[in-house]
Design a protein around this motif. Structure first.
Motif, PDB file in Angstrom:
ATOM      1  N   VAL A   1      36.046  36.405 -58.166  1.00 41.74           N
ATOM      2  CA  VAL A   1      35.093  35.504 -58.798  1.00 41.74           C
ATOM      3  C   VAL A   1      34.065  36.334 -59.563  1.00 41.74           C
ATOM      4  O   VAL A   1      33.547  37.329 -59.031  1.00 41.74           O
ATOM      5  N   GLU A   2      33.767  35.957 -60.798  1.00 40.01           N
ATOM      6  CA  GLU A   2      32.777  36.646 -61.619  1.00 40.01           C
ATOM      7  C   GLU A   2      31.721  35.655 -62.089  1.00 40.01           C
ATOM      8  O   GLU A   2      32.036  34.531 -62.488  1.00 40.01           O
ATOM      9  N   GLU A   3      30.457  36.086 -62.034  1.00 37.87           N
ATOM     10  CA  GLU A   3      29.351  35.313 -62.587  1.00 37.87           C
ATOM     11  C   GLU A   3      28.586  36.210 -63.548  1.00 37.87           C
ATOM     12  O   GLU A   3      28.216  37.337 -63.195  1.00 37.87           O
ATOM     13  N   LYS A   4      28.326  35.693 -64.769  1.00 44.09           N
ATOM     14  CA  LYS A   4      27.688  36.482 -65.816  1.00 44.09           C
ATOM     15  C   LYS A   4      26.280  35.939 -66.097  1.00 44.09           C
ATOM     16  O   LYS A   4      26.088  34.724 -66.183  1.00 44.09           O
ATOM     17  N   PHE A   5      25.324  36.871 -66.227  1.00 39.80           N
ATOM     18  CA  PHE A   5      23.936  36.519 -66.483  1.00 39.80           C
ATOM     19  C   PHE A   5      23.466  37.270 -67.740  1.00 39.80           C
ATOM     20  O   PHE A   5      23.315  38.495 -67.704  1.00 39.80           O
ATOM     21  N   PRO A   6      23.216  36.562 -68.844  1.00 42.54           N
ATOM     22  CA  PRO A   6      22.664  37.229 -70.031  1.00 42.54           C
ATOM     23  C   PRO A   6      21.191  37.555 -69.832  1.00 42.54           C
ATOM     24  O   PRO A   6      20.424  36.752 -69.305  1.00 42.54           O
ATOM     25  N   VAL A   7      20.797  38.757 -70.246  1.00 46.22           N
ATOM     26  CA  VAL A   7      19.418  39.245 -70.094  1.00 46.22           C
ATOM     27  C   VAL A   7      18.885  39.615 -71.478  1.00 46.22           C
ATOM     28  O   VAL A   7      19.586  40.261 -72.271  1.00 46.22           O
ATOM     29  N   GLU A   8      17.606  39.229 -71.761  1.00 45.71           N
ATOM     30  CA  GLU A   8      16.987  39.518 -73.049  1.00 45.71           C
ATOM     31  C   GLU A   8      15.621  40.164 -72.795  1.00 45.71           C
ATOM     32  O   GLU A   8      14.775  39.591 -72.091  1.00 45.71           O
ATOM     33  N   LEU A   9      15.382  41.338 -73.337  1.00 48.54           N
ATOM     34  CA  LEU A   9      14.135  42.097 -73.133  1.00 48.54           C
ATOM     35  C   LEU A   9      13.413  42.287 -74.458  1.00 48.54           C
ATOM     36  O   LEU A   9      14.057  42.563 -75.480  1.00 48.54           O
ATOM     37  N   ASN A  10      12.064  42.139 -74.402  1.00 49.31           N
ATOM     38  CA  ASN A  10      11.223  42.494 -75.544  1.00 49.31           C
ATOM     39  C   ASN A  10      10.695  43.899 -75.303  1.00 49.31           C
ATOM     40  O   ASN A  10       9.804  44.102 -74.465  1.00 49.31           O
ATOM     41  N   VAL A  11      11.237  44.852 -76.002  1.00 47.71           N
ATOM     42  CA  VAL A  11      10.942  46.261 -75.753  1.00 47.71           C
ATOM     43  C   VAL A  11       9.905  46.733 -76.784  1.00 47.71           C
ATOM     44  O   VAL A  11      10.091  46.567 -78.005  1.00 47.71           O
ATOM     45  N   GLY A  12       8.793  47.305 -76.269  1.00 47.21           N
ATOM     46  CA  GLY A  12       7.772  47.851 -77.145  1.00 47.21           C
ATOM     47  C   GLY A  12       7.991  49.324 -77.425  1.00 47.21           C
ATOM     48  O   GLY A  12       8.930  49.955 -76.909  1.00 47.21           O
ATOM     49  N   GLU A  13       7.044  49.879 -78.262  1.00 53.07           N
ATOM     50  CA  GLU A  13       7.128  51.300 -78.585  1.00 53.07           C
ATOM     51  C   GLU A  13       6.867  52.137 -77.348  1.00 53.07           C
ATOM     52  O   GLU A  13       6.311  51.671 -76.356  1.00 53.07           O
ATOM     53  N   MET A  14       7.234  53.394 -77.454  1.00 49.48           N
ATOM     54  CA  MET A  14       7.048  54.304 -76.327  1.00 49.48           C
ATOM     55  C   MET A  14       5.555  54.456 -76.043  1.00 49.48           C
ATOM     56  O   MET A  14       4.746  54.659 -76.946  1.00 49.48           O
ATOM     57  N   ALA A  15       5.106  54.364 -74.819  1.00 49.03           N
ATOM     58  CA  ALA A  15       3.702  54.501 -74.419  1.00 49.03           C
ATOM     59  C   ALA A  15       3.262  55.945 -74.590  1.00 49.03           C
ATOM     60  O   ALA A  15       4.060  56.872 -74.392  1.00 49.03           O
ATOM     61  N   PRO A  16       1.921  56.215 -74.993  1.00 50.48           N
ATOM     62  CA  PRO A  16       1.433  57.605 -75.132  1.00 50.48           C
ATOM     63  C   PRO A  16       1.430  58.314 -73.793  1.00 50.48           C
ATOM     64  O   PRO A  16       1.243  57.708 -72.750  1.00 50.48           O
ATOM     65  N   VAL A  17       1.624  59.618 -73.885  1.00 44.65           N
ATOM     66  CA  VAL A  17       1.671  60.424 -72.668  1.00 44.65           C
ATOM     67  C   VAL A  17       0.253  60.623 -72.155  1.00 44.65           C
ATOM     68  O   VAL A  17      -0.651  61.056 -72.886  1.00 44.65           O
ATOM     69  N   MET A  18      -0.020  60.364 -70.887  1.00 47.34           N
ATOM     70  CA  MET A  18      -1.352  60.484 -70.270  1.00 47.34           C
ATOM     71  C   MET A  18      -1.408  61.756 -69.458  1.00 47.34           C
ATOM     72  O   MET A  18      -0.465  62.100 -68.752  1.00 47.34           O
ATOM     73  N   PRO A  19      -2.580  62.491 -69.505  1.00 44.29           N
ATOM     74  CA  PRO A  19      -2.743  63.674 -68.652  1.00 44.29           C
ATOM     75  C   PRO A  19      -2.933  63.267 -67.214  1.00 44.29           C
ATOM     76  O   PRO A  19      -3.125  62.098 -66.890  1.00 44.29           O
ATOM     77  N   ASP A  20      -2.993  64.304 -66.359  1.00 45.23           N
ATOM     78  CA  ASP A  20      -3.142  64.025 -64.931  1.00 45.23           C
ATOM     79  C   ASP A  20      -4.471  63.380 -64.625  1.00 45.23           C
ATOM     80  O   ASP A  20      -4.610  62.583 -63.698  1.00 45.23           O
ATOM     81  N   GLY A  21      -5.596  63.740 -65.394  1.00 48.37           N
ATOM     82  CA  GLY A  21      -6.919  63.191 -65.115  1.00 48.37           C
ATOM     83  C   GLY A  21      -7.045  61.746 -65.534  1.00 48.37           C
ATOM     84  O   GLY A  21      -8.063  61.099 -65.248  1.00 48.37           O
ATOM     85  N   GLY A  22      -6.115  61.251 -66.247  1.00 48.49           N
ATOM     86  CA  GLY A  22      -6.172  59.869 -66.626  1.00 48.49           C
ATOM     87  C   GLY A  22      -6.840  59.647 -67.964  1.00 48.49           C
ATOM     88  O   GLY A  22      -6.879  58.536 -68.457  1.00 48.49           O
ATOM     89  N   MET A  23      -7.473  60.686 -68.597  1.00 50.80           N
ATOM     90  CA  MET A  23      -8.145  60.533 -69.879  1.00 50.80           C
ATOM     91  C   MET A  23      -7.176  60.874 -70.998  1.00 50.80           C
ATOM     92  O   MET A  23      -6.284  61.689 -70.838  1.00 50.80           O
TER      93      MET A  23
END
Length: 505
Positions: free
Chosen positions: A427-449
């Motif tokens: 038995v097979e059940e199929k689920f279509p998935v749709e994602l709204n993908v944004g741009e890559m997030a900026p890289v954050m330093p360890d201090g959070g700033m």
């Protein structure tokens, strides 16, 4: 006186021949008695059954005049064992040709059949049983009697002359009535008396040498159907059953058909017994009824016993007959594996992991095997295929699929969840998935700033930086001095206050 002269003459003749004379006492028996010849025993072959086939090997139901056919006869002799009747090298040739029997065709209503073959059907210690194949037999068009004689090569016993009434002949000429006269001798070869169904010593258990009775009619299930769809536990379905009279000549009467259902089935809205007044030779009848599949613990093949009870009439006598057959109907458990709609992440960005979750519960009575999750589409995943394993009855949980989008925008994928149910169906059940993908997030330093963005370098930038740094140092020094002076002033005030207080005392 005459007798004395005769003895004297014999004595004189013996003396002249020079032979001694021995006088014997007068007796009615000879000096060396000779055994009397015993009556010649007769074989006890009987015809058990026969069949007709055409040149293509197909059964013949109606025989036409001049039609060539092969006659297959099954015969047995209950008075002689296979070991005694055959030559030593032939007693173990079951289902093979033998030559230890003498078989000859006699004059009758058929021509041909001189080419024949005897095939052994019995084992060494069993009563002899053979199949005799007469080839190229042709019906003359009148009468129905087929005759032959059979005997043993190795045994000094008389032949049997069986006679078979071939009922398949198309014409049955009327037989003239015979006057009431004493029995006339049979028209058979010398030393081959007609056998009347018994064997040497009497008895009437055998088949008649003149008439072979028709085979008893059998009622069998010809076919049955319960539809094309699978039958699940708790479901009603229609059962169609057709039964058939195998006899070619005898009709059946007073027919009662009783159905007995096994575990997992019941008859809905009707009795389990059906009655039919009659069923002709070679004809069939149909029964339609509604069945219900009951609750079961696991998939099974439910059995229905079909019992026939009926009569037929032969030679003016009514005979009771019973038959029984079984049919099987597969009953399946319906799987109740509930998988909820997928839970999607609130945010998705390029290069970031996002989790798609499925909650499930197995409400069925059986376990599910080989549960597998597969991601189809262009969206990358941490695992394109993952094996969940088995899910027992009543168990619940969640299945997590980790996607890693590689480009922004509207991204689509299909997640397939498959398993094997208790009926071993995939038995097979199929689920279509749709994602709204944004741009890559900026890289954050360890201090959070956020890391400062580097500006293009220039000489004035260094100068301004040095001046600003010097100003900052001067400001710090001035602030520190001011703070120190203020602190000293506060100390003086405190000292003055204490002195005034002491003077007042």
């Amino acid at each position: 006186m005459k007798r004395n002269h005769k003895l004297a003459a014999l004595f004189l003749a013996a003396c002249m021949a020079g032979n001694p004379v021995v006088f014997a006492q007068e007796t009615t028996e000879p000096a060396n008695p000779v055994e009397k010849p015993e009556a010649k025993a007769q074989s006890a072959f009987s015809v058990n059954s026969y069949s007709l086939v055409n040149e293509q090997g197909e059964p013949i139901e109606t025989l036409k005049k001049g039609e060539k056919f092969t006659l297959v006869v099954t015969a047995s002799d209950p008075a002689v064992s296979t070991q005694k009747a055959l030559e030593q090298e032939e007693i173990d040739k079951i289902n093979q040709s033998i030559h230890s029997l003498n078989i000859e065709r006699l004059t009758d209503d058929f021509s041909g059949g001189q080419t024949m073959q005897a095939i052994l059907l019995s084992k060494e210690q069993e009563p002899l049983k053979v199949k005799i194949v007469f080839k190229d037999v042709v019906w003359k068009g009148k009468g129905d009697e087929f005759r032959f004689q059979i005997g043993y090569s190795a045994l000094q016993i008389g032949y049997t002359t069986p006679s078979i009434a071939i009922k398949e002949c198309d014409e049955q000429p009327a037989q003239p009535e015979q006057p009431d006269t004493p029995d006339q001798p049979a028209d058979t070869p010398v030393d081959t008396p007609t056998w009347d169904g018994g064997y040497a010593g009497g008895g009437d258990d055998g088949y008649s040498s003149k008439v072979v009775k028709s085979a008893a009619p059998n009622l069998i299930v010809k076919k049955y159907s319960y539809g094309k769809d699978p039958i699940y536990s708790g479901k009603e379905f229609g059962l169609s059953l057709e039964f058939y009279n195998t006899s070619k000549t005898l009709a059946t009467e007073n027919i009662v058909v009783a159905l007995e259902t096994g575990e997992g089935l019941s008859i809905a809205n009707s009795s389990n017994t059906f009655y039919f007044e009659s069923l002709g030779a070679g004809q069939s009848k149909k029964i339609d009824l509604t069945m219900k599949a009951l609750a079961i613990e696991k998939s099974t093949s439910a059995v229905v016993d079909v019992n026939f009870r009926y009569d037929y009439v032969e030679d003016g006598e009514r005979v009771n007959q019973t038959m029984a057959e079984k049919i099987s109907i597969p009953v399946y458990l319906k799987d109740r594996f509930v998988i909820n709609e997928p839970v999607l992440p609130e945010m998705a960005s390029v290069g970031s992991e996002c989790v798609v979750s499925f909650n499930y519960v197995n409400k069925g009575k059986s376990s599910l095997s080989n549960v597998e999750v597969k991601v189809e589409g262009d969206v990358p995943a941490l695992q394109k295929v993952q094996n969940v394993g088995n899910i027992e009855s009543g168990n619940s949980g969640s299945i997590d699929v980790i996607l890693i989008p590689d480009k922004p925008g509207q991204q689509k994928a299909t997640i397939v969840i498959s398993y094997e149910n208790a009926n071993e169906d995939l038995v097979e059940e199929k689920f279509p998935v749709e994602l709204n993908v944004g741009e890559m997030a900026p890289v954050m330093p360890d201090g959070g700033m956020e890391m400062p963005v580097e500006e293009p370098s220039s000489p004035w930038g260094w100068v301004i930086g040095v001046v600003a740094l010097a100003g900052a140092i001067v400001a710090v020094v001035l602030l520190r001095k001011r703070h120190k002076k203020k602190k000293q002033a506060d100390s003086v005030e405190e000292l003055d206050f204490d002195d005034d207080k002491d003077d007042g005392q």
